[in-house]
Motif scaffolding. Structure first.
Motif, PDB file in Angstrom:
ATOM      1  N   SER A  27      64.498  33.293  44.299  1.00 52.27           N
ATOM      2  CA  SER A  27      64.139  33.598  43.404  1.00 52.27           C
ATOM      3  C   SER A  27      63.654  32.643  41.783  1.00 52.27           C
ATOM      4  CB  SER A  27      63.811  34.837  42.471  1.00 52.27           C
ATOM      5  OG  SER A  27      66.055  34.374  41.727  1.00 52.27           O
ATOM      6  N   ASN A  28      65.073  31.599  42.151  1.00 52.70           N
ATOM      7  CA  ASN A  28      64.954  30.495  40.616  1.00 52.70           C
ATOM      8  C   ASN A  28      64.688  29.028  41.483  1.00 52.70           C
ATOM      9  OD1 ASN A  28      66.728  31.360  38.842  1.00 52.70           O
ATOM     10  ND2 ASN A  28      69.068  31.335  39.625  1.00 52.70           N
ATOM     11  N   GLU A  29      64.368  28.979  42.399  1.00 48.62           N
ATOM     12  CA  GLU A  29      63.321  28.253  43.461  1.00 48.62           C
ATOM     13  C   GLU A  29      61.925  28.426  42.858  1.00 48.62           C
ATOM     14  OE1 GLU A  29      63.264  26.034  47.234  1.00 48.62           O
ATOM     15  OE2 GLU A  29      63.660  27.464  47.682  1.00 48.62           O
ATOM     16  N   TYR A  30      61.824  29.277  42.954  1.00 47.55           N
ATOM     17  CA  TYR A  30      60.377  30.351  42.703  1.00 47.55           C
ATOM     18  C   TYR A  30      60.453  29.343  41.318  1.00 47.55           C
ATOM     19  CZ  TYR A  30      56.534  33.194  40.850  1.00 47.55           C
ATOM     20  OH  TYR A  30      55.489  33.206  39.978  1.00 47.55           O
ATOM     21  N   TYR A  34      58.247  36.525  43.228  1.00 42.56           N
ATOM     22  CA  TYR A  34      59.365  35.775  43.111  1.00 42.56           C
ATOM     23  C   TYR A  34      59.974  35.035  44.123  1.00 42.56           C
ATOM     24  CZ  TYR A  34      58.322  37.968  38.613  1.00 42.56           C
ATOM     25  OH  TYR A  34      58.236  39.204  37.020  1.00 42.56           O
ATOM     26  N   SER A  35      59.350  34.783  44.926  1.00 50.83           N
ATOM     27  CA  SER A  35      60.049  33.482  46.106  1.00 50.83           C
ATOM     28  C   SER A  35      58.949  32.647  46.911  1.00 50.83           C
ATOM     29  CB  SER A  35      60.201  34.688  47.068  1.00 50.83           C
ATOM     30  OG  SER A  35      60.826  33.972  48.419  1.00 50.83           O
ATOM     31  N   ALA A  36      58.938  31.487  46.400  1.00 50.75           N
ATOM     32  CA  ALA A  36      58.445  30.147  46.788  1.00 50.75           C
ATOM     33  C   ALA A  36      59.093  29.014  46.982  1.00 50.75           C
ATOM     34  CB  ALA A  36      57.681  30.337  46.225  1.00 50.75           C
ATOM     35  N   THR A  37      58.466  28.611  48.127  1.00 49.55           N
ATOM     36  CA  THR A  37      59.501  27.035  48.947  1.00 49.55           C
ATOM     37  C   THR A  37      58.345  25.979  48.195  1.00 49.55           C
ATOM     38  OG1 THR A  37      58.784  26.954  51.038  1.00 49.55           O
ATOM     39  CG2 THR A  37      61.120  28.595  50.289  1.00 49.55           C
ATOM     40  N   PRO A  38      58.862  24.503  48.344  1.00 49.29           N
ATOM     41  CA  PRO A  38      58.110  23.753  48.191  1.00 49.29           C
ATOM     42  C   PRO A  38      56.552  23.391  49.288  1.00 49.29           C
ATOM     43  CG  PRO A  38      60.016  22.455  48.233  1.00 49.29           C
ATOM     44  CD  PRO A  38      60.795  24.271  48.750  1.00 49.29           C
TER      45      PRO A  38
END
Length: 276
Positions: free
Chosen positions: A147-150, A171-175
């Motif tokens: 969540s905080n990465e997103y 609310y979820s994502a990475t590079p």
């Protein structure tokens, strides 16, 4: 004989009355009732600012018969398991997207009892003082929890540094979800609590404000940050079905008071913004 019998009966009656009176006076039910014992409420919290805020309201809850026990764990990731296992009654350290991601992953039956504040996440650097100084190929530190990465990537996107793919709604994502990266930025995925320590090793980092405060970094040194409309309000979480417990409702009422709003503004300024 009659006179003597009457005297005897009168003596017996008097003695019985005295004894009865003594027993009545000594009866526990007739003693002044002692004050009710305070209700103990155990709340797990992050050290800063959460435990500090709880400590501020502790005397106000004591006036309402609630003994607030503030429990700070070295590993904040243990606060949700502690709540689920009934070691504590509530916790105060996380925002809704984080709670949602953890409950989905672990199957915890936890829910939001109330919102308290927003800590606008910000971009910090020991190497540059303005965004236009950020070089091509720079390395950016970001939190490694979903969540905080997103949240960090969305902040970078808001400044035109990257573009995320369309349709991300959990609310979820990475590079890996970046579809445009004009500066060819590199990303170091780091435990959120360690990002302040990583600042010397990266060109900049997106860091949660509670860790900035713990590291004694001035939050005003952020090159940019979220605005107050962030959906990442920090919450009081409880076990599902316990959000209407009287002591929980009193806790939320005190935390959502005008007095606490003033306390947040006076103590933390831009770093901690009321969410009520």
């Amino acid at each position: 004989m009659k006179a003597q019998s009457l005297k005897f009966l009168l003596v017996i009656s008097l003695v019985f009355g005295v004894l009865t009176g003594c027993n009545k006076a000594e009866s526990p039910t007739d003693q002044p009732s002692s004050a009710a014992s305070p209700v103990v409420l155990k709340v797990g919290a992050a050290a800063v600012p959460h435990a500090e805020i709880l400590d501020y309201v502790k005397p106000k809850l004591a006036e309402q018969g609630i003994d607030l026990n503030i429990i700070v764990l070295d590993d904040e990731a243990q606060l949700n398991p502690a709540l689920a296992d009934k070691q504590i009654d509530a916790n105060y350290f996380q925002h809704v997207p984080y709670l949602d991601s953890v409950t989905k992953e672990k199957g915890y039956a936890l829910t939001v009892a109330g919102k308290v504040h927003v800590e606008p996440i910000g971009f910090y650097s020991n190497k540059i003082t303005a965004l236009d100084q950020l070089k091509d190929g720079a390395t950016i530190g970001i939190p490694n929890n979903p969540s905080n990465e997103y949240r960090a990537l969305v902040l970078l996107e808001s400044k035109g540094l990257i573009k995320l793919k369309e349709g991300i709604s959990n609310y979820s994502a990475t590079p890996k979800d970046i579809v445009d990266n004009p500066k060819k930025l590199k990303f170091a995925e780091v435990d959120a609590a360690q990002l302040t320590r990583s600042l010397p090793d990266v060109d900049g980092a997106v860091i949660n404000t509670n860790f900035v405060l713990e590291a004694k970094i001035d939050p005003n040194t952020a090159l940019f940050r979220e605005d107050a409309n962030s959906p990442y309000a920090n919450i009081i979480a409880v076990r599902t079905g316990e959000e209407n417990r009287p002591e929980i409702k009193k806790l939320i009422a005190v935390l959502n008071s005008e007095d606490v709003k003033k306390f947040l503004k006076d103590k933390y300024g831009v770093a901690v913004v009321p969410a009520f």
